[in-house]
Write an enzyme that holds these catalytic residues in place. Structure first.
Site, PDB file in Angstrom:
ATOM      1  N   GLU A  43       0.863  -1.173   0.000  1.00  0.00           N
ATOM      2  CA  GLU A  43       0.000   0.000   0.000  1.00  0.00           C
ATOM      3  C   GLU A  43       0.901   1.224   0.000  1.00  0.00           C
ATOM      4  OE1 GLU A  43      -3.729   2.089   2.400  1.00  0.00           O
ATOM      5  OE2 GLU A  43      -2.725   0.362   3.282  1.00  0.00           O
ATOM      6  N   CYS A 258      -6.700   1.197   2.700  1.00  0.00           N
ATOM      7  CA  CYS A 258      -7.613   2.338   2.670  1.00  0.00           C
ATOM      8  C   CYS A 258      -7.427   3.196   1.431  1.00  0.00           C
ATOM      9  CB  CYS A 258      -7.433   3.165   3.938  1.00  0.00           C
ATOM     10  SG  CYS A 258      -7.987   2.327   5.437  1.00  0.00           S
ATOM     11  N   ASN A 390     -12.318  -3.378   1.179  1.00  0.00           N
ATOM     12  CA  ASN A 390     -11.227  -3.385   2.151  1.00  0.00           C
ATOM     13  C   ASN A 390     -11.684  -2.802   3.475  1.00  0.00           C
ATOM     14  OD1 ASN A 390      -8.234  -3.268   3.051  1.00  0.00           O
ATOM     15  ND2 ASN A 390      -8.953  -1.170   3.312  1.00  0.00           N
ATOM     16  N   GLU A 391     -11.829  -3.633   4.468  1.00  0.00           N
ATOM     17  CA  GLU A 391     -12.066  -3.191   5.850  1.00  0.00           C
ATOM     18  C   GLU A 391     -13.318  -2.345   6.037  1.00  0.00           C
ATOM     19  OE1 GLU A 391      -8.956  -1.236   7.930  1.00  0.00           O
ATOM     20  OE2 GLU A 391      -7.602  -2.919   7.877  1.00  0.00           O
TER      21      GLU A 391
END
Length: 660
Positions: A43, A258, A390-391
């Site tokens: 990331e 994120c 994602n999350e």
């Protein structure tokens, strides 16, 4: 026939016939496990891409920095105006008639005087200087490719001097010249110019100077300085890429994190893969979730190419029409906020996923396969995995949109293995985790991605996957995890946990430590696996644990070959057989202050004579940092017998590699 289950769990029966010479039969008593357990997650956090893995040496070369990304930033950030010899001129950022709408900002130089008004033998011209990321590090004799887009606006063709210099102390002293070349701008339209610079000596703090030697007006954009010597010639910084190669990862998850859904900024800032695969001057730079600019010089094409270079499976992650719950400060709110795409607009997000599969796997006759081929890769990348989300908080809105995109993609491409998300904090009792698993079981989802960062005590004591049901169709990808410090004891805690993961390799099919990289003086998160500056990477204790597991992948786990005397929860062991390489790996971790002993019984394996013993050990509170690197594995060759006792030193992780 060699039949491999789609979720990465290895053969239940070993190849025969033509493959028999390459593989070996697995002795009885083993359990089939995933041989894709260890991968990496990249990331762009802590300046991991620009100024990091992406080898570009100029900062803000496209003049796209702006205050939205960081207070005080603008097109001139990382640049300074040069007026050697008292030349005259000024510069002006503009956005009319750019190279491409995705790259709207450029700099116009107005050059009024380039000669000295007195007899001064110094440098001439008017222009700009870029200091890179905390300086530009160059090596004597190495070649650096400079390129720039320029456009004559007014006046004659321009002579432009391109120079690498280092500053010198003293009043009115010229910088020291390392290398230079001259280009001539000869077009009133945007045109790319290039030259090669070869420094005559090493310099950790070089500067790039662009000096126009002819009066008039000229536009400038997409300034680049790239070392020729990049990893396999594909534009990635060689030492950082090699550090990843040395982990022997089986897959790479990218680009976030994120980052994929705009973090806390909303959908305008969502990462869209289509704007990262074309020519560099046509890519759309974006505000990074972590508070800086990402140029997309490292985009989807480069990610896939790097996966191919390291023989990793690419695991791209796409947004699913739901924002991060951190939007507009949501992390601090009792009821975390989520922005959602109206269901009437979800087909656009579905199409992004379908087009990505075509771009990765389609032949050159397809629309998106042709885009990949034109970028220099005519053959498909053979994408197998695709992550969605994602999350995100597993809210009713998320479930509705995830189901929509999941079913559409599965209908069009049943061969693609979809990786879902378990939300933030993947532990039983967390509402998002519980709701995510209900959704996974309802959809027969192949893989679900769990994330958690915990103090070392969690990894020292907890064995989460021992209690997972064995009859679930959905397998676990532990996509983000780490102990919350970077001492040796934290790395040993992670080793204990990974040994338990290996024991549960029929339930867990993939893992990846996070975050991967952090740049010195630009760190958003601690700990990280690899820290770096312009000169070198700094490998943490956790890096070496990951490396030892990456080196010891296999298809079968044996749980009854090692007996640790007076065992506590601070000791774990694993015996793994790789039938393809005919290697047996015995791994034992002792995170205790007391020496321990382990009895080995390897009598079911033929050919046990010697082993390469690798040991990671030290003081529990030691760590590797920019000043000292006290912890690194040590190797030696030892004689082996099928039955023997081995010493387990305090605070140590040992691996025996046996060639059968």
């Amino acid at each position: 026939m060699n039949r491999r289950l789609f979720f990465g769990v290895a053969l239940l029966a070993v190849s025969i016939g033509a493959n028999a010479q390459k593989s070996m039969s697995a002795p009885a008593g083993g359990k089939a496990i995933s041989d894709e357990l260890i991968g990496i997650f990249f990331e762009d956090i802590s300046s991991s891409a620009d100024g990091g893995l992406y080898a570009e040496l100029t900062q803000n070369g496209s003049f796209e920095y702006n205050p939205t990304e960081r207070d005080g930033w603008g097109p001139g950030t990382a640049w300074q105006m040069l007026r050697p010899g008292h030349s005259l001129g000024y510069m002006q950022p503009r956005m009319d008639q750019p190279i491409h709408p995705n790259n709207p900002t450029y700099m116009r130089l107005y050059i009024e005087r380039t000669k000295e008004f007195y007899d001064y033998k110094g440098w001439k011209g008017f222009g700009l200087q870029n200091n890179g990321f905390d300086g530009i590090s160059v090596k004597a004799g190495a070649k650096y490719d400079f390129s720039v887009f320029m456009r004559n606006v007014k006046g004659d063709n321009k002579q432009v001097r391109i120079a690498l210099t280092v500053p010198q102390q003293g009043f009115m002293r010229d910088p020291k010249l390392l290398a230079d070349a001259t280009i001539t701008t000869d077009s009133k339209d945007w045109k790319k110019y290039a030259c090669t610079l070869t420094p005559k000596e090493d310099a950790p703090n070089a500067q790039l100077q662009i000096l126009v030697l002819t009066t008039g007006e000229v536009d400038i954009d997409m300034v680049s300085l790239m070392p020729q010597d990049t990893y396999k010639g594909h534009g990635l910084r060689k030492d950082l890429a090699q550090a990843l190669a040395d982990l022997h990862p089986r897959f790479m998850r990218f680009p976030g994190g994120c980052v994929i859904h705009g973090g806390g900024d909303g959908f305008w800032n969502t990462y869209r893969w289509k704007t990262t695969v074309g020519p560099k001057e046509q890519r759309r730079g974006l505000k990074n979730t972590w508070g800086y600019h990402q140029s997309m010089g490292l985009g989807y094409f480069e990610y896939f190419q790097f996966c191919e270079d390291l023989n990793m499976e690419p695991v791209p992650i796409l947004p699913c029409g739901v924002s991060c719950q951190g939007t507009n400060g949501g992390w601090g709110m009792k009821d975390q906020a989520q922005e959602v795409v109206p269901m009437s607009e979800m087909d656009e997000w579905v199409q992004d996923a379908l087009d990505l599969i075509e771009w990765a796997n389609g032949d050159a006759s397809t629309k998106w396969g042709r885009v990949r081929a034109e970028a220099g890769h005519p053959e498909p990348f053979n994408l197998k995995y695709l992550g969605i989300g994602n999350e995100e908080r597993i809210s009713p809105e998320f479930i509705e949109r995830f189901k929509y995109i999941y079913k559409k993609v599965r209908e069009a491409h049943p061969e693609i293995v979809i990786v879902g998300t378990a939300g933030p904090g993947s532990h039983a009792g967390n509402p998002d985790y519980d709701n995510a698993w209900k959704l996974a079981e309802e959809l027969d989802m192949p893989i679900i991605d769990e994330h958690y960062y915990e103090p070392r005590e969690y990894f020292l004591k907890t064995r989460q996957y021992d209690n997972y049901p064995r009859d679930r169709k959905t397998k676990v990808y532990l996509g983000e995890y780490a102990a919350k410090d970077k001492k040796l004891i934290d790395a040993l805690a992670e080793a204990l946990y990974l040994l338990h993961v290996e024991r549960n390799g029929d339930v867990v099919c993939m893992t990846s430590y996070a975050p991967l990289f952090a740049r010195k003086n630009a760190t958003n998160w601690n700990p990280d696996m690899i820290y770096f500056d312009n000169e070198r990477p700094y490998l943490t204790c956790s890096y070496y644990v990951q490396q030892m597991f990456g080196q010891s992948a296999g298809q079968y786990y044996y749980g009854d070959c090692v007996s640790i005397k007076e065992k506590t929860n601070l000791q774990e062991q694993s015996v793994v057989l790789n039938t393809k390489t005919r290697q047996l790996f015995v791994k034992i971790c002792n995170a205790d202050s007391q020496k321990k002993y382990a009895d080995l019984n390897l009598s079911r394996f033929k050919g046990v004579k010697t082993a390469v013993k690798t040991t990671l050990k030290g003081k529990p509170e030691e760590e590797n940092n920019y000043e000292t690197q006290p912890i690194a594995p040590k190797t030696e060759t030892i004689k082996m017998t099928t039955k023997m006792t081995v010493d387990l030193e305090p605070y140590s992780f040992m691996m025996l590699t046996i060639q059968l």
